[in-house]
Design a protein around this motif. Structure first.
Motif, PDB file in Angstrom:
ATOM      1  N   THR A 101      43.228  56.874  -2.103  1.00  0.00           N
ATOM      2  CA  THR A 101      44.140  57.505  -1.150  1.00  0.00           C
ATOM      3  C   THR A 101      43.757  58.964  -0.973  1.00  0.00           C
ATOM      4  N   SER A 102      43.874  59.461   0.263  1.00  0.00           N
ATOM      5  CA  SER A 102      43.582  60.872   0.530  1.00  0.00           C
ATOM      6  C   SER A 102      44.736  61.502   1.303  1.00  0.00           C
ATOM      7  N   LEU A 103      44.963  62.775   1.034  1.00  0.00           N
ATOM      8  CA  LEU A 103      46.009  63.555   1.689  1.00  0.00           C
ATOM      9  C   LEU A 103      45.396  64.845   2.200  1.00  0.00           C
ATOM     10  N   LYS A 104      45.639  65.161   3.474  1.00  0.00           N
ATOM     11  CA  LYS A 104      45.187  66.423   4.050  1.00  0.00           C
ATOM     12  C   LYS A 104      46.402  67.272   4.394  1.00  0.00           C
ATOM     13  N   PHE A 105      46.331  68.558   4.056  1.00  0.00           N
ATOM     14  CA  PHE A 105      47.473  69.435   4.272  1.00  0.00           C
ATOM     15  C   PHE A 105      46.988  70.875   4.386  1.00  0.00           C
ATOM     16  N   PRO A 106      47.735  71.731   5.094  1.00  0.00           N
ATOM     17  CA  PRO A 106      47.320  73.131   5.227  1.00  0.00           C
ATOM     18  C   PRO A 106      47.574  73.904   3.940  1.00  0.00           C
ATOM     19  N   GLU A 107      46.790  74.938   3.747  1.00  0.00           N
ATOM     20  CA  GLU A 107      47.001  75.791   2.578  1.00  0.00           C
ATOM     21  C   GLU A 107      48.381  76.433   2.631  1.00  0.00           C
ATOM     22  N   HIS A 108      48.814  76.802   3.839  1.00  0.00           N
ATOM     23  CA  HIS A 108      50.145  77.372   4.049  1.00  0.00           C
ATOM     24  C   HIS A 108      50.804  76.663   5.220  1.00  0.00           C
ATOM     25  N   PHE A 109      52.018  76.149   5.011  1.00  0.00           N
ATOM     26  CA  PHE A 109      52.747  75.487   6.085  1.00  0.00           C
ATOM     27  C   PHE A 109      53.210  76.509   7.116  1.00  0.00           C
ATOM     28  N   SER A 110      53.429  76.040   8.357  1.00  0.00           N
ATOM     29  CA  SER A 110      53.939  76.919   9.399  1.00  0.00           C
ATOM     30  C   SER A 110      55.409  77.227   9.143  1.00  0.00           C
ATOM     31  N   SER A 111      55.941  78.155   9.904  1.00  0.00           N
ATOM     32  CA  SER A 111      57.313  78.618   9.678  1.00  0.00           C
ATOM     33  C   SER A 111      58.361  77.612  10.123  1.00  0.00           C
ATOM     34  N   ASP A 112      57.995  76.666  11.001  1.00  0.00           N
ATOM     35  CA  ASP A 112      58.997  75.747  11.541  1.00  0.00           C
ATOM     36  C   ASP A 112      58.797  74.286  11.149  1.00  0.00           C
ATOM     37  N   ARG A 113      57.668  73.951  10.506  1.00  0.00           N
ATOM     38  CA  ARG A 113      57.458  72.565  10.107  1.00  0.00           C
ATOM     39  C   ARG A 113      56.420  72.491   8.994  1.00  0.00           C
ATOM     40  N   ARG A 114      56.464  71.380   8.258  1.00  0.00           N
ATOM     41  CA  ARG A 114      55.496  71.106   7.204  1.00  0.00           C
ATOM     42  C   ARG A 114      54.837  69.782   7.551  1.00  0.00           C
ATOM     43  N   GLU A 115      53.535  69.810   7.840  1.00  0.00           N
ATOM     44  CA  GLU A 115      52.861  68.625   8.353  1.00  0.00           C
ATOM     45  C   GLU A 115      51.634  68.285   7.519  1.00  0.00           C
ATOM     46  N   VAL A 116      51.517  66.995   7.162  1.00  0.00           N
ATOM     47  CA  VAL A 116      50.369  66.502   6.400  1.00  0.00           C
ATOM     48  C   VAL A 116      49.913  65.192   7.031  1.00  0.00           C
ATOM     49  N   SER A 117      48.714  64.735   6.647  1.00  0.00           N
ATOM     50  CA  SER A 117      48.229  63.427   7.094  1.00  0.00           C
ATOM     51  C   SER A 117      47.821  62.614   5.870  1.00  0.00           C
ATOM     52  N   LEU A 118      48.113  61.322   5.930  1.00  0.00           N
ATOM     53  CA  LEU A 118      47.906  60.433   4.783  1.00  0.00           C
ATOM     54  C   LEU A 118      47.064  59.234   5.180  1.00  0.00           C
ATOM     55  N   GLN A 119      46.131  58.879   4.293  1.00  0.00           N
ATOM     56  CA  GLN A 119      45.403  57.628   4.425  1.00  0.00           C
ATOM     57  C   GLN A 119      45.445  56.938   3.073  1.00  0.00           C
ATOM     58  N   GLY A 120      46.188  55.837   3.000  1.00  0.00           N
ATOM     59  CA  GLY A 120      46.345  55.137   1.736  1.00  0.00           C
ATOM     60  C   GLY A 120      47.808  54.999   1.355  1.00  0.00           C
ATOM     61  N   ASN A 121      48.068  54.895   0.041  1.00  0.00           N
ATOM     62  CA  ASN A 121      49.417  54.688  -0.470  1.00  0.00           C
ATOM     63  C   ASN A 121      49.848  55.880  -1.319  1.00  0.00           C
ATOM     64  N   ALA A 122      51.091  56.317  -1.129  1.00  0.00           N
ATOM     65  CA  ALA A 122      51.562  57.486  -1.869  1.00  0.00           C
ATOM     66  C   ALA A 122      53.074  57.469  -1.995  1.00  0.00           C
ATOM     67  N   LEU A 123      53.544  58.121  -3.049  1.00  0.00           N
ATOM     68  CA  LEU A 123      54.970  58.361  -3.263  1.00  0.00           C
ATOM     69  C   LEU A 123      55.231  59.837  -3.014  1.00  0.00           C
ATOM     70  N   PHE A 124      56.186  60.137  -2.141  1.00  0.00           N
ATOM     71  CA  PHE A 124      56.521  61.517  -1.796  1.00  0.00           C
ATOM     72  C   PHE A 124      57.895  61.871  -2.358  1.00  0.00           C
ATOM     73  N   ASP A 125      57.992  63.042  -2.974  1.00  0.00           N
ATOM     74  CA  ASP A 125      59.273  63.614  -3.389  1.00  0.00           C
ATOM     75  C   ASP A 125      59.370  64.967  -2.685  1.00  0.00           C
ATOM     76  N   ILE A 126      60.081  64.988  -1.554  1.00  0.00           N
ATOM     77  CA  ILE A 126      60.041  66.122  -0.638  1.00  0.00           C
ATOM     78  C   ILE A 126      61.142  67.135  -0.946  1.00  0.00           C
ATOM     79  N   ALA A 127      60.742  68.401  -1.016  1.00  0.00           N
ATOM     80  CA  ALA A 127      61.705  69.485  -1.188  1.00  0.00           C
ATOM     81  C   ALA A 127      62.516  69.641   0.091  1.00  0.00           C
ATOM     82  N   GLY A 128      63.830  69.699  -0.039  1.00  0.00           N
ATOM     83  CA  GLY A 128      64.701  69.785   1.121  1.00  0.00           C
ATOM     84  C   GLY A 128      64.612  71.137   1.817  1.00  0.00           C
TER      85      GLY A 128
END
Length: 283
Positions: A101-128
């Motif tokens: 599985t691979s995950l691509k994400f920016p070093e720093h998220f933008s001020s209005d959204r947090r965006e990543v791309s996923l290929q494979g299987n993953a469990l996410f625990d997202i900070a509110g």
């Protein structure tokens, strides 16, 4: 007059040489090259030189901007099959990457959204963070969350599937715009090009991600935070000066005490237990 004509020929040869070099290196698009040739034909090489200079500045600027953007895009890839690779993102969200599985994400998220791309299987625990929605792009879907824990399966060999452990997730099918809200205890599956909702058949699937976990060059503070999320009865803590120490380590169904011991051996630390807290500090 003769000297003027000789200088003009030298200038033409020089700009022709520069044009050929830029064209060979792919720095001129078809439209840019056409513009250059047109100006050279109508107004001579002087006009073409001015146009080429402007194009060159534009191309170099755009290329450098693209390179800077690429450098800011990070990739985490788990090439192992029996171990989950755990990484903590800038906002405190934790991602458990299954094998292949691979995950691509920016070093720093933008001020209005947090965006990543996923290929494979993953469990996410997202900070509110309601002001900055978390968005996951997969091949077939877009997943929008505010703060939750869920499992995503997105591989070419099996249908897309998402199961929510807690919170709520919105899943949108890219091809036709169908969207569906998935709540805790529910699973959405992509079947026959439609998103279908059902009860999660196996709630234990979330626990399988934490059976054998690996941290690669992760901060000690982030590692302890992940351990505490999985073991709320006993907390591992450290002193502020050790928080940013990086560590690569693997745990396999270990107790908090055993994990604390492994960390101390790796970083030459000592542990002190008081009630339900284990403090890791310098020797």
């Amino acid at each position: 007059m003769i000297e003027t004509e000789r200088n003009k020929r030298k200038t033409d040869r020089a700009w022709n040489t520069l044009y050929q070099r830029l064209d060979e290196e792919g720095l001129l698009s078809g439209r840019q090259a056409s513009t250059f040739r047109s100006l050279a034909w109508k107004g001579g090489m002087t006009a073409a030189a001015v146009a080429l200079l402007c194009l060159l500045v534009s191309v170099v600027y755009l290329n450098r901007t693209g390179q800077d953007a690429d450098r800011n895009l990070l990739t985490r890839q788990n090439s192992e099959t029996a171990t989950t690779l755990v990484t903590t993102l800038e906002d405190g969200s934790v991602v458990y990457l299954a094998g292949n599985t691979s995950l691509k994400f920016p070093e720093h998220f933008s001020s209005d959204r947090r965006e990543v791309s996923l290929q494979g299987n993953a469990l996410f625990d997202i900070a509110g963070n309601r002001a900055r929605p978390f968005v996951i792009e997969t091949e077939d879907t877009r997943i929008e969350v505010l703060g939750t824990a869920f499992n995503v399966k997105s591989t070419g060999s099996s249908p897309f599937e998402l199961s929510v452990q807690r919170g709520e997730v919105k899943v949108t099918l890219k091809k036709n715009g169908q969207d569906i809200h998935v709540k805790a205890g529910e699973t959405v599956t992509l079947l026959s090009r439609k998103l279908q909702l059902s009860a999660t058949p196996d709630p234990a699937l979330f626990d399988r991600y934490t059976d054998r976990i690996r941290f690669k060059d992760e901060k000690l503070g982030d590692i302890l935070r992940v351990i505490n999320l999985q073991n709320p009865d006993i907390r591992l803590e450290t002193t502020p000066e050790l928080w940013n120490r990086t560590l690569t380590v693997t745990f396999s169904n270990d107790t908090p005490e055993a994990m604390a011991e492994l960390i101390c051996l790796a970083l030459d630390l000592k542990k002190t237990r008081q009630d339900n807290t284990i403090l890791l500090s310098k020797q």
